[in-house]
Scaffold this motif. Structure first.
Motif, mmCIF file in Angstrom:
data_model
loop_
_atom_site.group_PDB
_atom_site.id
_atom_site.type_symbol
_atom_site.label_atom_id
_atom_site.label_comp_id
_atom_site.label_asym_id
_atom_site.label_seq_id
_atom_site.Cartn_x
_atom_site.Cartn_y
_atom_site.Cartn_z
ATOM 1 N N GLY A 1 -30.900 38.620 -6.098
ATOM 2 C CA GLY A 1 -31.808 37.913 -7.001
ATOM 3 C C GLY A 1 -31.161 37.667 -8.352
ATOM 4 O O GLY A 1 -31.299 36.583 -8.939
ATOM 5 N N SER A 2 -30.449 38.669 -8.856
ATOM 6 C CA SER A 2 -29.776 38.562 -10.144
ATOM 7 C C SER A 2 -28.669 37.514 -10.102
ATOM 8 O O SER A 2 -28.520 36.707 -11.029
ATOM 9 C CB SER A 2 -29.196 39.921 -10.536
ATOM 10 O OG SER A 2 -28.600 39.873 -11.803
ATOM 11 N N ILE A 3 -27.890 37.509 -9.021
ATOM 12 C CA ILE A 3 -26.813 36.527 -8.863
ATOM 13 C C ILE A 3 -27.387 35.113 -8.762
ATOM 14 O O ILE A 3 -26.864 34.169 -9.371
ATOM 15 C CB ILE A 3 -25.964 36.853 -7.615
ATOM 16 C CG1 ILE A 3 -25.160 38.138 -7.853
ATOM 17 C CG2 ILE A 3 -25.030 35.704 -7.260
ATOM 18 C CD1 ILE A 3 -24.425 38.644 -6.622
ATOM 19 N N PHE B 1 -25.911 41.594 -13.237
ATOM 20 C CA PHE B 1 -25.115 40.699 -12.403
ATOM 21 C C PHE B 1 -25.392 39.236 -12.773
ATOM 22 O O PHE B 1 -24.586 38.354 -12.481
ATOM 23 C CB PHE B 1 -25.444 40.910 -10.915
ATOM 24 C CG PHE B 1 -24.687 42.034 -10.282
ATOM 25 C CD1 PHE B 1 -23.463 41.816 -9.670
ATOM 26 C CD2 PHE B 1 -25.190 43.331 -10.303
ATOM 27 C CE1 PHE B 1 -22.754 42.861 -9.082
ATOM 28 C CE2 PHE B 1 -24.494 44.382 -9.724
ATOM 29 C CZ PHE B 1 -23.274 44.147 -9.114
ATOM 30 N N GLU B 2 -26.549 38.995 -13.442
ATOM 31 C CA GLU B 2 -26.915 37.624 -13.810
ATOM 32 C C GLU B 2 -25.916 36.988 -14.783
ATOM 33 O O GLU B 2 -25.294 35.958 -14.463
ATOM 34 C CB GLU B 2 -28.323 37.596 -14.403
ATOM 35 C CG GLU B 2 -28.744 36.227 -14.900
ATOM 36 C CD GLU B 2 -29.946 36.299 -15.811
ATOM 37 O OE1 GLU B 2 -29.988 35.502 -16.755
ATOM 38 O OE2 GLU B 2 -30.832 37.141 -15.590
ATOM 39 N N PRO B 3 -25.730 37.557 -15.989
ATOM 40 C CA PRO B 3 -24.769 36.927 -16.905
ATOM 41 C C PRO B 3 -23.333 37.008 -16.400
ATOM 42 O O PRO B 3 -22.527 36.107 -16.676
ATOM 43 C CB PRO B 3 -24.939 37.731 -18.205
ATOM 44 C CG PRO B 3 -25.496 39.045 -17.777
ATOM 45 C CD PRO B 3 -26.367 38.741 -16.604
ATOM 46 N N ALA B 4 -23.016 38.086 -15.663
ATOM 47 C CA ALA B 4 -21.665 38.218 -15.108
ATOM 48 C C ALA B 4 -21.380 37.081 -14.121
ATOM 49 O O ALA B 4 -20.280 36.517 -14.091
ATOM 50 C CB ALA B 4 -21.510 39.566 -14.416
ATOM 51 N N THR B 5 -22.387 36.727 -13.316
ATOM 52 C CA THR B 5 -22.259 35.623 -12.359
ATOM 53 C C THR B 5 -21.978 34.313 -13.079
ATOM 54 O O THR B 5 -21.111 33.534 -12.673
ATOM 55 C CB THR B 5 -23.551 35.473 -11.525
ATOM 56 O OG1 THR B 5 -23.770 36.667 -10.786
ATOM 57 C CG2 THR B 5 -23.442 34.298 -10.561
ATOM 58 N N LEU C 1 -37.228 38.353 -5.664
ATOM 59 C CA LEU C 1 -36.377 39.479 -5.289
ATOM 60 C C LEU C 1 -36.297 40.516 -6.404
ATOM 61 O O LEU C 1 -36.331 41.719 -6.150
ATOM 62 C CB LEU C 1 -34.974 38.990 -4.934
ATOM 63 C CG LEU C 1 -34.825 38.199 -3.629
ATOM 64 C CD1 LEU C 1 -33.368 37.823 -3.401
ATOM 65 C CD2 LEU C 1 -35.346 38.992 -2.435
ATOM 66 N N LEU C 2 -36.188 40.050 -7.643
ATOM 67 C CA LEU C 2 -36.088 40.966 -8.778
ATOM 68 C C LEU C 2 -37.366 41.785 -8.946
ATOM 69 O O LEU C 2 -37.321 42.989 -9.187
ATOM 70 C CB LEU C 2 -35.785 40.181 -10.061
ATOM 71 C CG LEU C 2 -34.368 39.600 -10.158
ATOM 72 C CD1 LEU C 2 -34.250 38.682 -11.363
ATOM 73 C CD2 LEU C 2 -33.326 40.701 -10.246
#
Length: 285
Positions: free
Chosen positions: A10-12, A244-248, A225-226
């Motif tokens: 979900g984060s990705i 993982f969101e900003p990293a993606t 999902l989150l």
């Protein structure tokens, strides 16, 4: 382990949001149009989901007013300024700065709601501030407006997060509250777009497909999902996994748009991630 995987997925998925917005910008769509179409499609899809799942649309007058206010300020303006920032800076940089919003939440909770501050929360603020300062060093002077827009989103979204904790609409089913928020945002930005003559007609199939993906994948799917993960894992662990969101966004921007990954971006992004982790652990303690 399965629940952890769902939160990461979900984060990705949400991390791809600025990438799809970046795809739309070259076609000349205004930030106002981008906000309208994102939430317009989201309203349609959520309406269908609510009908299928037979959820109730009923809300109180107080919840209606709160949803109206915080949907426009929290969701509408956040996405508007995030889209504006992408005109000047990279998707990865914009999303990393935006992810400083937990610090705004923390400051509001400490000064307005008298939440106790401990060493981890203080470190969280320091990490975020230093991280954002490092990130701003990589931006040219003529693009600094993008930094300002991204910083504004930390305030607007931070206010939205606090409202979710403190307002009565937090009791409303998540899908239903999101439907109303998306409806209010799309209607308000449609009216403003008509008045200011800045709303473009959606007549491009590629742009249309990007908006559909933004609504289905980066909004409904990722949020579902989150939120599922929050219920199963708890908000603390889910919040850390949400990094993982900003990293993606950063990694995808580097590969898709050949954006330069400088030392400042790496260290600044790492500090912002550490800021959120420190805040979550500090709040849990």
């Amino acid at each position: 382990m399965f629940n952890v995987l769902l939160v990461i997925i979900g984060s990705i998925a949400y991390g791809f949001l600025p990438i799809f917005v970046k795809n739309i910008i070259p076609y000349g769509y205004s930030s106002l149009s981008i906000v309208f179409y994102r939430y317009f499609f989201t309203v349609i899809f959520l309406f269908i989901i609510i009908l299928i799942t037979k959820k109730s649309f009923k809300i109180t007058k107080k919840q209606f007013i709160e949803l109206l206010i915080f949907s426009i300020t929290g969701l509408g303006l956040t996405f508007f300024f995030l889209s504006k920032s992408l005109l000047y800076i990279s998707a990865g940089l914009s999303n990393m700065i935006h992810f400083g919003y937990p610090v705004v939440v923390l400051l509001v909770m400490i000064f307005m709601f008298k939440e106790k501050a401990n060493i981890l929360k203080i470190l969280s603020i320091i990490f975020a501030v230093v991280g954002i300062v490092l990130l701003t060093q990589v931006v040219k002077v003529d693009s600094f407006l993008g930094i300002i827009y991204a910083l504004i989103t930390t305030v607007t979204y931070g206010a939205y997060i606090v409202a979710n904790k403190r307002c009565s609409f937090s009791e409303v089913d998540t899908i239903v509250s999101m439907f109303y928020m998306s409806l209010f945002v799309s209607v308000s930005f449609f009216i403003v777009g008509i008045i200011t003559n800045s709303l473009q007609l959606l007549n491009n199939l590629y742009v249309f497909s990007n908006f559909v993906v933004i609504s289905l994948v980066c909004t409904i799917f990722s949020l579902g999902l989150l939120l599922y993960g929050v219920k199963r894992l708890g908000s603390s662990l889910a919040s850390i996994l949400n990094m993982f969101e900003p990293a993606t966004t950063v990694v995808t921007s580097v590969f898709l748009y050949k954006e330069e990954l400088t030392f400042n971006i790496i260290i600044g992004s790492t500090l912002i991630i550490l800021s959120t982790i420190s805040m979550v652990i500090g709040s849990k303690k």
